[in-house]
Design an enzyme around this catalytic site. Structure first.
Site, PDB file in Angstrom:
ATOM      1  N   ASP A   1       6.333  58.357  27.947  1.00  0.00           N
ATOM      2  CA  ASP A   1       6.852  58.310  29.312  1.00  0.00           C
ATOM      3  C   ASP A   1       5.650  58.417  30.245  1.00  0.00           C
ATOM      4  OD1 ASP A   1       9.423  58.363  28.238  1.00  0.00           O
ATOM      5  OD2 ASP A   1       9.557  60.547  28.374  1.00  0.00           O
TER       6      ASP A   1
ATOM      7  N   ASP B   1      21.073  58.013  25.883  1.00  0.00           N
ATOM      8  CA  ASP B   1      20.465  59.283  26.279  1.00  0.00           C
ATOM      9  C   ASP B   1      21.554  60.345  26.206  1.00  0.00           C
ATOM     10  OD1 ASP B   1      17.909  58.264  26.861  1.00  0.00           O
ATOM     11  OD2 ASP B   1      18.552  57.614  28.843  1.00  0.00           O
TER      12      ASP B   1
END
Length: 253
Positions: A130, A11
């Protein structure tokens, strides 16, 4: 049984690898190019690179960093963050990405999935989802988990497959960074609803969690970040233990 894949995730924020809990409280986890090389050398099956603030900051993925990472690894490389057009994907593929991951842009413009699959092939297109469980219902969230929608996880997963996605990367926001295990019940349901591979993300804390998501969650791949970044689990050890559980994984040289 198809070989199960182990996928470290980088990330990226401001050019550094970061990791948080439930999508917040980010902390620095190191240089992405260095980490990418380590994982490639250690036997990771693939690598995922997510520019987590690109959508929120309304800019494109860090192409120079993608090029540097691609030059140091010899495993399949998926890149996501800020992708909203065919031209964005062309640039990333030209600079070393093997696959791209789209998330918020796919929800806002579902036709993008069709367009990308038609142009580059389904095998190149990963749709990241998500989702957060709210009152027993899994709800899709956008912009790094900051914006809830009214879309339900299982409906959206079926739609993205129909539109040409080659793979789904499902992150449980409830489990992300908690190290309490993956969302195996939701993953198992996903596997009954779609016929494309599902990557489990969110919740890895120990080796048993990986075994559980492959066996109980029916996941095709397991993605994790902090347990790899902070050396809590070594990829070679993980794969050896999975083999002992009769889970088929690619051997580490």
């Amino acid at each position: 049984m198809l070989t199960k894949r182990i996928i470290p995730c980088l990330d990226i924020k401001n050019g550094r690898t970061v990791k948080g809990v439930n999508f917040v409280d980010l902390r620095d986890a190191g240089d992405p190019v260095e980490l990418a090389k380590i994982y490639s050398d250690e036997g990771a099956d693939e690598l995922v690179f997510l520019d987590i603030s690109a959508t929120e900051e309304r800019r494109r993925t860090l192409v120079d960093l993608v090029r540097k990472v691609a030059a140091t690894i010899n495993i399949p490389f998926t890149v996501g963050g800020g992708i909203s057009a065919v031209s964005d994907v062309e640039v990333l593929l030209q600079n070393g990405a093997d696959k791209v991951s789209i998330n918020s842009s796919a929800v806002k413009n579902p036709q993008l999935i069709n367009d990308l699959a038609q142009k580059f092939g389904s095998q190149c297109i990963v749709v990241a989802i998500d989702a957060k469980q709210i009152d027993g219902e899994w709800i899709v969230h956008l912009v790094g988990g900051k914006v809830p929608t009214e879309i339900k996880l299982f409906d959206w997963a079926q739609e993205v497959e129909q539109r040409g996605a080659g793979e789904i990367l499902f992150t449980s926001m409830n489990h992300d960074g908690t190290k309490n295990g993956f969302a195996n019940e939701a993953l198992a349901k996903l596997s009954t609803l779609v016929n494309i591979p599902i990557i489990a993300s969110g919740g890895a804390g120990n080796i048993q969690h990986f075994a559980d998501t492959f066996i109980d969650g029916k996941a095709d791949a397991a993605l994790a970040a902090s347990v790899f970044h902070f050396k809590e689990i070594e990829i070679k050890t993980l794969k050896n233990e999975l083999k002992k559980n009769n889970i088929e994984v690619r051997s580490v040289k």
